[in-house]
Scaffold this motif. Structure first.
Motif, short mmCIF file in Angstrom:
data_model
loop_
_atom_site.label_atom_id
_atom_site.label_comp_id
_atom_site.label_asym_id
_atom_site.label_seq_id
_atom_site.Cartn_x
_atom_site.Cartn_y
_atom_site.Cartn_z
N GLY A 52 0.85 -1.39 -0.02
CA GLY A 52 -0.07 0.02 -0.02
C GLY A 52 0.96 1.20 -0.12
N ASN A 53 0.63 2.13 1.04
CA ASN A 53 1.56 3.31 1.27
C ASN A 53 2.73 3.09 2.24
N GLN A 54 2.75 1.85 2.77
CA GLN A 54 3.63 1.53 3.85
C GLN A 54 5.01 1.06 3.18
N VAL A 55 5.94 1.20 3.74
CA VAL A 55 7.32 0.63 3.39
C VAL A 55 7.65 0.04 4.70
N TYR A 56 8.10 -1.55 4.46
CA TYR A 56 8.55 -2.28 5.40
C TYR A 56 10.06 -2.59 5.19
N GLN A 57 10.87 -2.91 6.21
CA GLN A 57 12.13 -3.56 6.32
C GLN A 57 11.81 -5.08 6.65
N LEU A 91 9.87 8.80 -0.47
CA LEU A 91 9.05 9.22 -1.77
C LEU A 91 8.71 7.83 -2.30
N LEU A 92 7.65 7.80 -2.67
CA LEU A 92 7.02 6.58 -3.48
C LEU A 92 6.39 6.82 -4.60
N GLN A 93 6.59 6.25 -5.81
CA GLN A 93 6.08 6.47 -7.03
C GLN A 93 4.46 5.61 -7.08
N GLY A 94 3.59 6.25 -7.05
CA GLY A 94 2.45 5.60 -7.19
C GLY A 94 1.78 5.17 -8.40
N PRO A 95 0.93 4.54 -8.57
CA PRO A 95 0.24 3.85 -9.65
C PRO A 95 0.09 4.84 -10.89
N ALA A 96 -0.26 6.23 -10.50
CA ALA A 96 -0.49 7.22 -11.53
C ALA A 96 0.99 7.85 -11.92
N LYS A 97 2.03 7.10 -11.48
CA LYS A 97 3.42 7.54 -11.82
C LYS A 97 3.71 8.97 -11.15
N ALA A 98 2.98 9.53 -10.03
CA ALA A 98 3.28 10.75 -9.59
C ALA A 98 3.97 10.11 -8.21
N TRP A 99 5.15 11.15 -7.71
CA TRP A 99 5.75 10.82 -6.69
C TRP A 99 4.74 11.19 -5.23
N VAL A 100 4.68 10.55 -4.45
CA VAL A 100 3.97 10.92 -3.10
C VAL A 100 4.96 10.91 -1.82
N GLY A 101 5.01 11.79 -0.77
CA GLY A 101 5.65 11.53 0.30
C GLY A 101 4.80 10.64 1.40
N ILE A 102 5.43 9.51 1.75
CA ILE A 102 4.78 8.80 2.79
C ILE A 102 5.25 9.05 4.03
N VAL A 103 6.36 9.45 4.37
CA VAL A 103 6.68 9.79 5.88
C VAL A 103 8.12 10.56 5.73
N ALA A 123 17.94 6.50 -4.15
CA ALA A 123 16.90 5.39 -4.69
C ALA A 123 16.99 4.16 -3.84
N LEU A 124 15.98 3.77 -3.27
CA LEU A 124 15.83 2.49 -2.46
C LEU A 124 15.36 1.54 -3.16
N PRO A 140 8.96 2.51 -7.91
CA PRO A 140 10.33 3.02 -7.26
C PRO A 140 9.85 3.69 -6.02
N LEU A 141 10.91 3.38 -5.10
CA LEU A 141 11.03 4.22 -3.66
C LEU A 141 12.20 4.90 -3.56
N GLY A 142 12.26 5.83 -2.82
CA GLY A 142 13.34 6.63 -2.60
C GLY A 142 13.30 7.45 -1.30
N VAL A 143 14.50 8.03 -0.77
CA VAL A 143 14.45 8.90 0.30
C VAL A 143 15.25 10.07 -0.16
N LEU A 144 14.50 11.48 -0.10
CA LEU A 144 15.15 12.62 -0.23
C LEU A 144 15.69 13.12 1.12
N LEU A 145 16.88 13.18 1.16
CA LEU A 145 17.92 13.68 2.03
C LEU A 145 17.94 15.21 2.02
N LEU A 146 17.70 15.91 3.12
CA LEU A 146 17.90 17.47 3.06
C LEU A 146 18.67 17.76 4.19
N ARG A 147 19.21 19.03 3.94
CA ARG A 147 20.09 19.77 4.88
C ARG A 147 19.89 21.01 4.93
N SER A 148 19.74 21.68 6.02
CA SER A 148 19.51 23.02 5.97
C SER A 148 20.76 23.83 5.59
#
Length: 215
Positions: free
Chosen positions: A40-45, A85-97, A135-136, A142-150
């Motif tokens: 779904g919209n949940q990622v598991y290890q 970030l997860l790319q959903g079925p509509a091919k749009a990226w969404v932030g899940i956490v 990319a994860l 596709p699943l990835g994490v966007l790393l951010l630094r101020s």
């Protein structure tokens, strides 16, 4: 969850554990101890260990939700914030956490679309951020994490250093100017006195002695 040696679900502590069968297959084929899986919209290890008695009998599988706690741990270690970030079925990226400030998270989600979020400098909620996408998971979802630094926080020590250098430069200029004035007076005053005495002698006044105010 427990799967037999044919990778069929036998028992689980939660419903829907059968959906992790492909993750178990991936672990077995890749000879890895853990993989990431999306449900779904949940990622598991997902971690799996083989059961032997002593022959292989099956697999014990455990799945840990990838939530904000993981991102908070990452921030404590590296000062990096993040958004998964997860790319959903509509091919749009969404932030899940994420573990961003609300204003920054809202601004980032508003800018997501079909394109992969670009790395570089971002302006999120009035704060400059440096971003890098890692990319994860590839494939159809596709699943990835966007790393951010101020950038503002990262550059703050250098801005303070810049102010200190400017202050030291201005102080040095002031001291140099003061010393220059004192030196100029020390050199010019005796010459001025000598010049006045020379003019007085030139006029025929020989009575007052020539003053000597310095060595």
């Amino acid at each position: 969850a427990y799967f037999d040696d044919q990778q069929r679900l036998v028992a689980a502590t939660r419903d829907g554990a059968g959906a992790f069968g492909p993750a178990l297959t991936q672990i077995i084929r890749s000879n890895e101890s853990a993989v990431l899986a999306v449900q779904g919209n949940q990622v598991y290890q997902v971690v799996a260990a083989q059961v032997r008695t002593p022959a292989p009998q099956g697999w014990v599988l455990m799945a840990f939700a990838l939530d904000r706690t993981v991102l908070d741990d990452l921030q404590a270690l590296s000062e990096l914030q993040g958004m998964v970030l997860l790319q959903g079925p509509a091919k749009a990226w969404v932030g899940i956490v994420d573990n961003l400030e609300p204003a920054a998270a809202t601004a980032l989600r508003a800018g997501l679309g079909r394109e992969v979020p670009a790395a570089g400098n971002l302006d999120l909620g009035g704060e400059r951020m440096r971003a890098r996408l890692v990319a994860l998971i590839g494939g159809e979802q596709p699943l990835g994490v966007l790393l951010l630094r101020s950038l503002d926080e990262a550059l703050a020590p250098y801005q303070q250093l810049q102010l200190a250098l400017i202050s030291l430069t201005l102080l040095g200029v002031a001291v140099f100017a003061g010393v220059s004035v004192l030196l100029a007076r020390g050199l010019s005053n005796p010459i001025t006195a000598l010049s006045a005495s020379a003019r007085r002698l030139d006029g025929g006044d020989y009575d007052p002695p020539v003053p000597v105010a310095a060595n």
